[in-house]
Design an enzyme around this catalytic site. Structure first.
Site, PDB file in Angstrom:
ATOM      1  CB  THR A   1      -0.913  -0.017   1.245  1.00  0.00           C
ATOM      2  OG1 THR A   1      -1.491   1.274   1.425  1.00  0.00           O
ATOM      3  CG2 THR A   1      -0.131  -0.360   2.522  1.00  0.00           C
ATOM      4  CG  ASP A   2      -1.249   4.958  -0.905  1.00  0.00           C
ATOM      5  OD1 ASP A   2      -1.738   4.301   0.036  1.00  0.00           O
ATOM      6  OD2 ASP A   2      -1.890   5.852  -1.509  1.00  0.00           O
TER       7      ASP A   2
HETATM    8  P1  NAD Z   1     -10.021  -7.044   2.484  1.00  0.00           P
HETATM    9  O1  NAD Z   1      -9.997  -6.765   3.947  1.00  0.00           O
HETATM   10  O2  NAD Z   1     -11.234  -6.778   1.683  1.00  0.00           O
HETATM   11  O3  NAD Z   1      -9.626  -8.586   2.227  1.00  0.00           O
HETATM   12  C1  NAD Z   1      -8.645  -9.253   2.947  1.00  0.00           C
HETATM   13  C2  NAD Z   1      -8.836 -10.754   2.723  1.00  0.00           C
HETATM   14  O4  NAD Z   1      -7.775 -11.453   3.391  1.00  0.00           O
HETATM   15  C3  NAD Z   1     -10.143 -11.303   3.296  1.00  0.00           C
HETATM   16  O5  NAD Z   1     -10.749 -12.170   2.377  1.00  0.00           O
HETATM   17  C4  NAD Z   1      -9.701 -12.054   4.545  1.00  0.00           C
HETATM   18  O6  NAD Z   1     -10.557 -13.139   4.885  1.00  0.00           O
HETATM   19  C5  NAD Z   1      -8.323 -12.527   4.136  1.00  0.00           C
HETATM   20  N1  NAD Z   1      -7.431 -12.777   5.282  1.00  0.00           N
HETATM   21  C6  NAD Z   1      -7.196 -11.957   6.341  1.00  0.00           C
HETATM   22  N2  NAD Z   1      -6.328 -12.534   7.185  1.00  0.00           N
HETATM   23  C7  NAD Z   1      -5.990 -13.739   6.649  1.00  0.00           C
HETATM   24  C8  NAD Z   1      -5.118 -14.776   7.030  1.00  0.00           C
HETATM   25  N3  NAD Z   1      -4.426 -14.705   8.186  1.00  0.00           N
HETATM   26  N4  NAD Z   1      -4.983 -15.867   6.228  1.00  0.00           N
HETATM   27  C9  NAD Z   1      -5.695 -15.949   5.059  1.00  0.00           C
HETATM   28  N5  NAD Z   1      -6.555 -15.004   4.657  1.00  0.00           N
HETATM   29  C10 NAD Z   1      -6.690 -13.903   5.430  1.00  0.00           C
HETATM   30  O7  NAD Z   1      -8.757  -6.259   1.897  1.00  0.00           O
HETATM   31  P2  NAD Z   1      -8.568  -5.530   0.496  1.00  0.00           P
HETATM   32  O8  NAD Z   1      -9.041  -4.135   0.604  1.00  0.00           O
HETATM   33  O9  NAD Z   1      -9.048  -6.399  -0.601  1.00  0.00           O
HETATM   34  O10 NAD Z   1      -6.971  -5.466   0.449  1.00  0.00           O
HETATM   35  C11 NAD Z   1      -6.223  -6.551  -0.100  1.00  0.00           C
HETATM   36  C12 NAD Z   1      -4.762  -6.227  -0.005  1.00  0.00           C
HETATM   37  O11 NAD Z   1      -4.474  -5.023  -0.705  1.00  0.00           O
HETATM   38  C13 NAD Z   1      -4.256  -6.011   1.426  1.00  0.00           C
HETATM   39  O12 NAD Z   1      -3.008  -6.635   1.549  1.00  0.00           O
HETATM   40  C14 NAD Z   1      -4.149  -4.507   1.555  1.00  0.00           C
HETATM   41  O13 NAD Z   1      -3.124  -4.161   2.461  1.00  0.00           O
HETATM   42  C15 NAD Z   1      -3.809  -4.097   0.133  1.00  0.00           C
HETATM   43  N6  NAD Z   1      -4.253  -2.769  -0.292  1.00  0.00           N
HETATM   44  C16 NAD Z   1      -5.551  -2.380  -0.125  1.00  0.00           C
HETATM   45  C17 NAD Z   1      -5.971  -1.114  -0.584  1.00  0.00           C
HETATM   46  C18 NAD Z   1      -7.392  -0.655  -0.424  1.00  0.00           C
HETATM   47  O14 NAD Z   1      -7.664   0.539  -0.659  1.00  0.00           O
HETATM   48  N7  NAD Z   1      -8.334  -1.489  -0.075  1.00  0.00           N
HETATM   49  C19 NAD Z   1      -5.039  -0.276  -1.195  1.00  0.00           C
HETATM   50  C20 NAD Z   1      -3.716  -0.701  -1.346  1.00  0.00           C
HETATM   51  C21 NAD Z   1      -3.350  -1.958  -0.903  1.00  0.00           C
HETATM   52  O1  TDX Z   2     -15.867   6.793   8.723  1.00  0.00           O
HETATM   53  C1  TDX Z   2     -14.882   7.277   8.130  1.00  0.00           C
HETATM   54  N1  TDX Z   2     -14.770   8.628   8.016  1.00  0.00           N
HETATM   55  C2  TDX Z   2     -13.725   9.245   7.393  1.00  0.00           C
HETATM   56  O2  TDX Z   2     -13.668  10.482   7.321  1.00  0.00           O
HETATM   57  C3  TDX Z   2     -13.844   6.450   7.554  1.00  0.00           C
HETATM   58  C4  TDX Z   2     -13.921   4.950   7.635  1.00  0.00           C
HETATM   59  C5  TDX Z   2     -12.799   7.084   6.924  1.00  0.00           C
HETATM   60  N2  TDX Z   2     -12.719   8.430   6.856  1.00  0.00           N
HETATM   61  C6  TDX Z   2     -11.556   9.065   6.180  1.00  0.00           C
HETATM   62  C7  TDX Z   2     -10.210   8.569   6.674  1.00  0.00           C
HETATM   63  C8  TDX Z   2      -9.331   8.651   5.438  1.00  0.00           C
HETATM   64  O3  TDX Z   2      -8.809   9.978   5.309  1.00  0.00           O
HETATM   65  O4  TDX Z   2     -11.610   8.662   4.806  1.00  0.00           O
HETATM   66  C9  TDX Z   2     -10.299   8.396   4.276  1.00  0.00           C
HETATM   67  C10 TDX Z   2     -10.239   6.959   3.779  1.00  0.00           C
HETATM   68  O5  TDX Z   2     -10.364   6.106   4.905  1.00  0.00           O
HETATM   69  P1  TDX Z   2     -10.370   4.498   4.741  1.00  0.00           P
HETATM   70  O6  TDX Z   2     -11.410   4.115   3.754  1.00  0.00           O
HETATM   71  O7  TDX Z   2     -10.415   3.912   6.106  1.00  0.00           O
HETATM   72  O8  TDX Z   2      -8.967   4.252   4.027  1.00  0.00           O
HETATM   73  P2  TDX Z   2      -7.460   4.619   4.451  1.00  0.00           P
HETATM   74  O9  TDX Z   2      -7.310   4.781   5.902  1.00  0.00           O
HETATM   75  O10 TDX Z   2      -7.032   5.765   3.564  1.00  0.00           O
HETATM   76  O11 TDX Z   2      -6.715   3.261   3.991  1.00  0.00           O
HETATM   77  C11 TDX Z   2      -7.086   2.641   2.753  1.00  0.00           C
HETATM   78  O12 TDX Z   2      -6.170   2.896   1.738  1.00  0.00           O
HETATM   79  C12 TDX Z   2      -4.946   2.260   1.777  1.00  0.00           C
HETATM   80  C13 TDX Z   2      -7.295   1.133   2.912  1.00  0.00           C
HETATM   81  O13 TDX Z   2      -8.158   0.892   3.998  1.00  0.00           O
HETATM   82  C14 TDX Z   2      -6.003   0.421   3.087  1.00  0.00           C
HETATM   83  O14 TDX Z   2      -6.202  -0.988   3.099  1.00  0.00           O
HETATM   84  C15 TDX Z   2      -5.084   0.766   1.971  1.00  0.00           C
HETATM   85  O15 TDX Z   2      -3.839   0.209   2.213  1.00  0.00           O
END
Ligand code: NAD
Ligand code: TDX
Length: 332
Positions: free
Chosen positions: A123-124
């Site tokens: 992640t960033d």
């Molecule tokens: P998510 O929380 O939707 O999914 C995570 C998945 O991992 C789930 O299916 C969960 O059951 C599984 N999991 C958790 N712990 C586990 C374990 N110990 N063993 C096996 N499975 C396990 O997450 P996401 O938003 O899809 O993110 C996926 C990946 O991308 C993460 O590594 C996260 O750090 C990274 N990422 C997410 C974002 C974002 O904005 N969502 C951005 C950049 C990077």
């Molecule tokens: O209820 C809320 N109110 C609010 O103002 C929530 C849940 C978030 N926020 C703000 C916090 C952040 O500035 O919104 C922005 C985005 O929040 P999140 O959706 O929780 O994301 P963030 O904390 O930026 O992290 C996400 O991006 C990077 C993902 O959850 C991570 O998994 C990824 O690595």
């Protein structure tokens, strides 16, 4: 590359990635290995009816379970993680277990088995906050919350396994991702589903924090580009090139759901709340990738998806979610 192990494939980005890979590569087999935590959901994979796809329930923090799964495959793509910053502030145990110990187990299994490639999806957030300009892959990491610190820990182990043991590890650092099947604890699906229900939108602090929004299909194509054209031992930023203040995102969601600004509820800020994320994706762009989704189109399509798929999120927004929501937002 014929058989791919996708860990965490029942989550948001992992499930979108599996659909994408099955459609793009007819000869590829995929094993989805997922613990099915609160965020893992087999509904995310509903409709996949393909002999090339199989599911194994397991925990990457359990070395005995992940070892045999890695041995069955040539390539490993790790999505499995504790992924929500606010939950890591409530308690970081599972973040250390999965994001550090789990990644270590994967790397050990890959080293023993001689995996062709390991992609650690990161992640960033590992860079921390930046007021001006954008982080490049050569900048030092500076994580400021338990989630991002645990992700940085996993990354550093990965790079150490590349340098010490020659395990072909690549790392991606994606921006805030949005699209279908995102668990509604994250701001975009949380605010969208709350707005649909005419419930308040809890906006942290002054609402001026900036995130760079990356459509999930663009993220998946970026990961594919790293896997197929990136080099082992290298890190690649995957940016949306689409920075927005949270308050602007909130107003757009209200517009698209036909609700008024009276639903905005300013609440106490997140501790250690990073002000702005911004990354430079030139390195991945030099390999031929670029983000394709236009923001207006992407957010409209995403909000529409949540409007049209209540079957998916209404189940989630009951049970465990309500308990979490109370803990996180009551008296805030
Ligand atoms: P998510 O929380 O939707 O999914 C995570 C998945 O991992 C789930 O299916 C969960 O059951 C599984 N999991 C958790 N712990 C586990 C374990 N110990 N063993 C096996 N499975 C396990 O997450 P996401 O938003 O899809 O993110 C996926 C990946 O991308 C993460 O590594 C996260 O750090 C990274 N990422 C997410 C974002 C974002 O904005 N969502 C951005 C950049 C990077
Ligand atoms: O209820 C809320 N109110 C609010 O103002 C929530 C849940 C978030 N926020 C703000 C916090 C952040 O500035 O919104 C922005 C985005 O929040 P999140 O959706 O929780 O994301 P963030 O904390 O930026 O992290 C996400 O991006 C990077 C993902 O959850 C991570 O998994 C990824 O690595």
């Amino acid at each position: 590359m014929t058989r791919m192990l996708v860990t965490g494939g029942a989550g948001f980005i992992g499930s979108n990635f599996i659909r994408y890979q099955l459609a793009a590569y007819p000869a590829l087999e995929i094993v989805n290995f997922d613990k099915l935590t609160y965020a893992g959901n087999l509904d995310n994979l509903r409709g996949i009816d393909d002999a090339r796809y199989s599911f194994v329930r397991g925990d990457i923090a359990d070395a005995d379970a992940i070892g045999p799964a890695v041995e069955r495959c040539d390539v490993v793509v790790n999505f499995a993680a504790g992924s929500h910053v606010d939950r890591s502030i409530l308690g970081a145990d599972e973040f250390i277990e999965t994001n550090v110990t789990g990644v270590y187990n994967l790397l050990e299994a890959a080293r023993r088995h001689g995996a062709e490639r390991v992609l650690l999806v990161s992640t960033d957030e590992v860079y921390g906050s930046i007021d001006e300009g954008s982080f490049k892959e050569t900048d030092p990491v500076g994580p400021r919350n338990p989630y991002s610190a645990s992700k940085a820990g996993g990354e550093l182990l990965g790079l150490s396994y590349f340098h010490t043991f020659g395990v072909p590890v690549s790392i991606s650092r994606g921006s805030n991702t949005y699209g279908p099947y995102q668990y509604p604890e994250k701001v975009l699906p949380l605010f969208t589903t709350n707005a649909i229900d005419n419930e308040p939108l809890p906006l942290y602090g002054d609402g001026r924090n900036v995130r760079d929004w990356l459509y999930v299909d663009d993220h998946c194509r970026g990961l594919d580009c790293v896997l197929r054209h990136g080099a082992p031992g290298e890190i690649y930023n995957i940016a949306g090139e689409n920075e927005r203040e949270n308050i602007a995102l909130t107003h757009r969601i209200l517009e698209l759901t036909g609700r008024g600004a009276d639903l905005i509820r300013p609440v106490k800020d997140r501790p250690g709340h990073d002000r702005r994320y911004s990354i430079d994706a030139s390195k991945l762009k030099a390999l031929g990738w670029r983000p394709q989704m236009d923001w207006d189109e992407g957010i409209a399509a995403t909000v529409r998806w949540y409007q049209e798929n209540e079957w998916w999120w209404r189940k989630i927004k009951s049970g465990e979610f309500l308990e979490y929501y109370r803990r996180q937002y009551a008296n805030r």
